[in-house]
Design a protein around this motif. Structure first.
Motif, PDB file in Angstrom:
ATOM      1  N   TYR A 112       9.035 -43.734   0.261  1.00 25.87           N
ATOM      2  CA  TYR A 112       8.182 -44.471  -0.684  1.00 25.87           C
ATOM      3  C   TYR A 112       8.240 -43.844  -2.075  1.00 25.87           C
ATOM      4  CZ  TYR A 112       4.136 -47.064  -2.390  1.00 25.87           C
ATOM      5  OH  TYR A 112       3.313 -47.892  -3.100  1.00 25.87           O
ATOM      6  N   SER A 115      11.736 -44.679  -3.598  1.00 31.02           N
ATOM      7  CA  SER A 115      11.869 -46.100  -3.929  1.00 31.02           C
ATOM      8  C   SER A 115      11.047 -46.469  -5.160  1.00 31.02           C
ATOM      9  CB  SER A 115      11.428 -46.948  -2.734  1.00 31.02           C
ATOM     10  OG  SER A 115      10.061 -46.729  -2.450  1.00 31.02           O
ATOM     11  N   ASN A 116       9.883 -45.846  -5.341  1.00 27.37           N
ATOM     12  CA  ASN A 116       9.101 -46.093  -6.552  1.00 27.37           C
ATOM     13  C   ASN A 116       9.741 -45.452  -7.770  1.00 27.37           C
ATOM     14  OD1 ASN A 116       6.196 -47.413  -6.252  1.00 27.37           O
ATOM     15  ND2 ASN A 116       6.690 -46.386  -4.348  1.00 27.37           N
ATOM     16  N   GLU A 121      11.627 -50.550  -4.613  1.00 22.36           N
ATOM     17  CA  GLU A 121      10.605 -50.700  -3.574  1.00 22.36           C
ATOM     18  C   GLU A 121      10.749 -52.021  -2.830  1.00 22.36           C
ATOM     19  OE1 GLU A 121       5.705 -50.649  -3.188  1.00 22.36           O
ATOM     20  OE2 GLU A 121       6.701 -50.418  -5.140  1.00 22.36           O
TER      21      GLU A 121
END
Length: 294
Positions: A112, A115-116, A121
């Motif tokens: 997470y 991906s951010n 994301e």
């Protein structure tokens, strides 16, 4: 002389003096006194010997019993250690559960966070709830909850409270509800409905948090845009009517639930296929059409 050597610790000074005088006198002693002294000395000797043997016997028994007890305690301790280290022991299972939950939380939090950071994301949104689901399926509801909390704490440290709360609202609670329903053996209709409601409430919470941070009412902007779009559409088709705000809210809620429902339905299919390939098909409650397809 031998009798004197054996009985000095049993007779008092008076008896020793009397016995010595009787035995050492040159004249023939009185028979009654002599026999009395002899019987007294032999009885004292027998009593002392019996006492010595009795205490020695008890001492040997206590030592043997102590050694046997010590060996039994050592064997029990070794057996207990072996049971704790066995693959089906409680200590091994608790350790394995802790390690797996930690690894799932670390992988989910890292995915997470990356991906951010890389703005991808949308491509990995399906994966964020999967560690919680598989942890709940393997180790129970408490393990799934611990995985979710550990991931949120990791994101809180790495990215701050906003990212941690976003993960909880959009992915963590969905994964926990899905894993709980699958663990309890609920059918897909109930599971999809529950996960859809949780996802919708999480989306609304995410919008409220974003509105608070940017000091702007995002929900009001969304409803205004829906109202304008619907009015333009009605005007284009020749209907001279203005929709009310209740109609706008109903349309907004319907679209939100449809979006969340399709997303959750796709997650159910994807997670079912992955878990079946991982050898957990027997623990899943799948519909007939999916069982035939898999």
């Amino acid at each position: 002389m031998n009798l004197l050597k054996l009985t000095p610790h049993c007779l008092n000074n008076y008896k020793l003096t009397t016995l010595h005088s009787l035995l050492s006198s040159p004249r023939t002693p009185n028979s009654s006194l002599f026999h009395h002294a002899i019987s007294l000395s032999t009885s004292s000797f027998s009593i002392s010997v019996s006492k010595f043997n009795f205490h020695n016997h008890r001492t040997n028994v206590s030592k043997s019993e102590g050694s046997m007890w010590a060996s039994e305690v050592e064997s029990i301790d070794l057996l207990r250690d072996y049971e704790d280290l066995a693959t089906d022991g409680p200590v091994y299972k608790k350790t394995l559960r802790l390690v797996e939950c930690s690894m799932f939380a670390a992988v989910s939090g890292l995915a997470y966070f990356l991906s951010n950071s890389l703005s991808i994301e949308n491509y990995f949104g399906w994966f964020f709830a999967f560690p919680i689901v598989i942890s709940s399926m393997r180790w129970g509801l408490a393990a799934g909850r611990k995985t979710m909390v550990a991931t949120a704490m990791l994101l809180f440290i790495l990215s701050g409270p906003v990212k941690a709360s976003t993960y909880l609202l959009m992915h963590g609670l969905v994964g926990l509800s899905m894993g709980s329903s699958w663990r309890l053996g609920a059918n897909w209709g109930l599971s999809i409905a529950m996960c859809t409601a949780v996802r919708a409430m999480g989306a609304v919470g995410y919008v409220l948090i974003s509105s608070f941070l940017i000091r702007e009412n995002i929900l009001a902007l969304i409803t205004i845009n829906i109202h304008a779009s619907l009015t333009y559409l009605l005007t284009a088709i020749g209907v001279n009517a203005v929709p009310s705000m209740n109609t706008i809210y109903t349309i907004f809620g319907t679209l939100l639930f449809l979006n969340c429902g399709f997303f959750v339905f796709l997650l159910h299919i994807l997670y079912a296929v992955i878990l079946s390939r991982l050898g957990m098909k027997d623990s899943l409650t799948l519909p007939r059409w999916l069982k035939k397809a898999i």
